[in-house]
Design a protein around this motif. Structure first.
Motif, PDB file in Angstrom:
ATOM      1  N   THR A 130      25.106  50.993  56.289  1.00 28.59           N
ATOM      2  CA  THR A 130      25.101  51.858  57.468  1.00 28.59           C
ATOM      3  C   THR A 130      25.113  51.003  58.726  1.00 28.59           C
ATOM      4  N   ARG A 139      39.145  57.748  57.285  1.00 25.61           N
ATOM      5  CA  ARG A 139      37.892  57.126  56.881  1.00 25.61           C
ATOM      6  C   ARG A 139      37.636  55.894  57.749  1.00 25.61           C
ATOM      7  N   ARG A 192      29.387  53.598  56.096  1.00 23.75           N
ATOM      8  CA  ARG A 192      29.398  54.698  57.069  1.00 23.75           C
ATOM      9  C   ARG A 192      29.000  54.168  58.427  1.00 23.75           C
ATOM     10  N   VAL A 197      29.807  67.807  65.990  1.00 23.51           N
ATOM     11  CA  VAL A 197      29.246  67.320  64.733  1.00 23.51           C
ATOM     12  C   VAL A 197      28.772  68.479  63.872  1.00 23.51           C
ATOM     13  N   ASP A 198      28.702  68.228  62.576  1.00 26.72           N
ATOM     14  CA  ASP A 198      28.111  69.192  61.659  1.00 26.72           C
ATOM     15  C   ASP A 198      26.611  69.240  61.930  1.00 26.72           C
ATOM     16  N   THR A 244      24.410  67.496  59.024  1.00 25.64           N
ATOM     17  CA  THR A 244      24.625  66.103  58.610  1.00 25.64           C
ATOM     18  C   THR A 244      24.985  65.176  59.752  1.00 25.64           C
ATOM     19  N   ARG A 249      27.881  64.680  60.765  1.00 25.67           N
ATOM     20  CA  ARG A 249      29.216  64.119  60.573  1.00 25.67           C
ATOM     21  C   ARG A 249      30.158  64.694  61.628  1.00 25.67           C
ATOM     22  N   SER A 253      35.446  67.700  58.378  1.00 30.48           N
ATOM     23  CA  SER A 253      34.684  66.614  58.988  1.00 30.48           C
ATOM     24  C   SER A 253      35.062  65.283  58.375  1.00 30.48           C
ATOM     25  N   ASP A 264      34.304  61.901  56.482  1.00 31.23           N
ATOM     26  CA  ASP A 264      33.367  61.642  55.395  1.00 31.23           C
ATOM     27  C   ASP A 264      32.233  60.715  55.802  1.00 31.23           C
ATOM     28  N   ASN A 265      32.528  59.754  56.665  1.00 30.95           N
ATOM     29  CA  ASN A 265      31.521  58.709  56.912  1.00 30.95           C
ATOM     30  C   ASN A 265      31.395  58.319  58.378  1.00 30.95           C
ATOM     31  N   HIS A 291      29.510  59.522  61.888  1.00 31.59           N
ATOM     32  CA  HIS A 291      28.479  60.377  62.484  1.00 31.59           C
ATOM     33  C   HIS A 291      28.400  60.103  63.985  1.00 31.59           C
ATOM     34  N   ALA A 302      21.040  62.021  61.008  1.00 30.55           N
ATOM     35  CA  ALA A 302      22.076  61.068  60.630  1.00 30.55           C
ATOM     36  C   ALA A 302      21.512  59.960  59.751  1.00 30.55           C
TER      37      ALA A 302
END
Length: 457
Positions: free
Chosen positions: A19, A178, A198, A402-403, A406, A408, A416, A418-419, A421, A454
C-alpha cells in the motif's frame, strides 16, 4: 501547477510495497495507521520536509456523533442526526450514502485514536458551532491542528510505519484501469519509482492552484489563500487523466474571520457567543449566523475586502482555549477599549455608528439581517474587543468521486478502479456544491473517516 502525468508502468520499480499512500496530512497518516493495524505493508510519502498539510493550519477539531466523550458530557447524539445536519447545511446536495458513511465512521475513529493511539481528545462543551444540533467537536488540548499532526506523526514513528518526506509524486503508472505505482521527485530533482498493489491519494485538494481556483470558484479568487501551498490539485488532474469521475469542484471552505494583516485564524466562537462583524463604517452587513465559510464572500465584498469582528472580554475568555487566538493577542491583533468610543478610536471606526450598531442588537428575537438572538446570550459589556479580519480560502471540498464504503475512486464511465483510493481533500467531500454547504469540521471529518476506511479496505 498540477500536471496530469500518467504513463504505462516501467519494466521494474526501484521499490515495491503493498500500500502506497501519497500525502502525510491527517488523512494519509490515519490511513497509514489503519493499514498498518490491518497487517498491510505500508509506505507513506510526503512532499514536505515534515508532515503538515491543511490540517496543521486548522483548529484540529473533528465532529463525531455518539462518542464516549459526548456521553460523559451528558449529550445524546447519533450518526443519523449528524447526517441530517450535514445534509441540511448542504441543501441535500451530497451523496447520502457518502454522508451516512462519514457520519457513522467518525465516532469509531475518534475512539480508536484515543483508545489505541493515546490521542487525548476532549469535547468542546462551551459553545456551539453553526449548523450542528449537538456539541460534537472533538479536539486535542490546545485545539490546534498542528498538535493533531504532531500526535499522528508520533504514532507513525512509534509503530515504525515507513514515512519518507521530501518526496513529491509527479507521475502515476497505470495500464488497463489499474494503478501500478508512482514516480517520486527528490529535492535534487532526481527521481525514484515505487510499485504498489494499491494506491491511496491523500494529497489534498487544489486551493493552492490559482488556475484551478479561478476555473471552478471564481467568486473566491481574490481571497487570501490560507491553506497549504502543496494543495496543487494533482489528485484531481491524475484522476481526470485516468478517466475518473469528479464531483462538486466548485465547493470550498472559506473563512471570513482571519486577522488582517497578521494572517491568524480568529475562532468563530467570537461570533457564536454573541459577537458581530462590522465594516469600516461601523455597521453590520450580513447575518453572521449563516457560518464562517459564507463569511469569506461577505467580508470580501466590503470596502477594502476587510471587516472588524467585535466582541467582549467574556467572549475573549472562551476564545483563549484556542492557541491561534492567544497568538493573535500576542501579536497585537486584538484591540481593546473600556468604552465603545475607546474601542472605536483604536480601530479607526466611527464611534457613533459603532455604538448604534451594538445598541441595535435585540435581547431576544430576530434582527434586521435575520439573525436570531436567543435571549440567553448576554449583551456586549466592557471590556470591548475588536480584530480586523478578511476573507480567506481554506481548502477545496470537491474532488474525485469515491465509493462510500471502500473509498475506491469511481470511473466516469461507471464502476470503480480496483486499487485506486482517494481520501480527505483528494476526494469529493460532503459540503454541497459551493461554500454555503460547509458544516464546521467537514474537512477533517472527510480526512479521518475516509482515511480510516481506505486503510482498512
Amino acid at each position: 501547477m498540477a500536471s496530469p502525468d500518467v504513463a504505462e508502468p516501467p519494466a521494474s520499480f526501484d521499490l515495491t510495497v503493498e500500500t502506497l499512500i501519497i500525502g502525510a496530512g491527517a488523512a494519509g497518516m490515519v490511513a497509514a495507521l489503519a493499514a498498518h493495524e490491518a497487517g498491510q505493508e505500508v509506505l507513506l510519502v510526503e512532499a514536505d520536509a515534515v508532515p503538515s498539510g491543511s490540517t496543521a493550519l486548522s483548529a484540529g477539531l473533528i465532529p463525531a456523533a455518539g462518542t464516549q466523550f459526548q456521553t460523559e458530557a451528558g449529550i445524546q447524539d447519533n450518526a443519523e442526526r449528524f447526517a441530517q445536519d450535514i445534509q441540511a447545511k448542504a441543501h441535500d446536495e451530497n451523496d447520502p450514502d457518502l454522508v451516512a458513511s462519514m457520519a457513522s465512521t467518525a465516532a469509531p475513529v475518534i475512539e480508536w485514536l484515543a483508545r489505541d493511539h493515546g490521542l487525548p481528545f476532549s469535547l468542546v462543551t462551551d459553545f456551539d458551532y453553526p449548523g450542528h444540533s449537538r456539541r460534537r467537536m472533538h479536539g486535542l488540548p490546545t485545539r490546534s491542528g498542528q498538535e493533531l499532526i504532531d500526535a499522528l506523526r508520533a504514532r507513525i514513528e512509534t509503530l515504525d510505519v515507513p514515512l519518507i518526506c521530501n518526496r513529491r509524486a509527479i507521475r502515476l503508472y497505470s495500464k488497463e484501469n489499474r494503478i501500478f505505482g508512482a514516480q517520486l521527485q527528490l529535492p535534487d530533482d532526481s527521481t525514484e519509482t515505487i510499485g504498489c498493489a494499491r494506491l491511496i491519494l491523500a494529497c489534498n485538494g487544489f486551493g493552492g492552484n490559482r488556475t484551478m481556483v479561478s476555473t471552478h470558484m471564481a467568486e473566491i479568487d481574490n481571497a487570501v489563500w490560507f491553506g497549504h501551498d502543496g494543495n496543487r490539485g494533482e489528485a484531481v488532474a491524475w484522476g481526470q487523466a485516468l478517466g475518473a469521475a469528479t464531483a462538486h469542484l466548485g465547493a470550498y471552505q472559506g473563512h471570513g474571520n482571519v486577522a488582517h494583516p497578521h494572517g491568524i485564524l480568529i475562532t468563530w466562537a467570537t461570533i457564536t457567543e454573541g459577537g458581530m462583524q462590522v465594516n469600516c463604517q461601523g455597521k453590520r452587513f450580513w447575518n453572521e449566523a449563516q457560518g464562517y465559510s459564507e463569511a469569506a464572500r461577505a467580508v470580501l465584498a466590503q470596502p477594502g475586502g476587510t471587516a472588524w469582528v467585535v466582541f467582549d472580554s467574556r467572549i475573549a475568555a472562551v476564545a483563549r482555549q484556542f492557541e491561534d487566538f492567544k497568538n493573535a493577542e500576542k501579536q497585537g491583533a486584538v484591540l481593546a477599549g473600556e468604552s465603545i468610543a475607546e474601542l472605536a478610536k483604536a480601530a479607526g471606526l466611527p464611534a457613533d455608528a459603532l455604538a448604534n450598531t451594538i445598541g441595535d442588537i435585540p435581547n431576544e428575537g430576530t434582527d434586521a439581517f435575520g439573525r436570531l438572538w436567543s435571549g440567553q446570550t448576554p449583551p456586549l459589556r466592557p471590556t470591548y474587543h475588536a480584530v480586523k479580519v478578511t476573507g480567506a480560502l481554506f481548502h477545496t471540498q470537491g474532488g474525485l468521486e469515491v465509493d462510500p464504503a471502500t473509498t475506491r475512486v469511481r470511473r466516469a464511465a461507471g464502476g470503480s478502479f480496483d486499487n485506486l483510493h482517494a481520501v480527505g481533500g483528494a476526494a469529493c467531500g460532503v459540503s454541497g456544491t459551493g461554500d454555503s454547504g460547509y458544516l464546521s469540521g467537514n474537512g477533517l471529518l472527510a480526512a479521518v473517516t475516509l482515511g480510516y476506511l481506505a486503510g482498512r479496505a
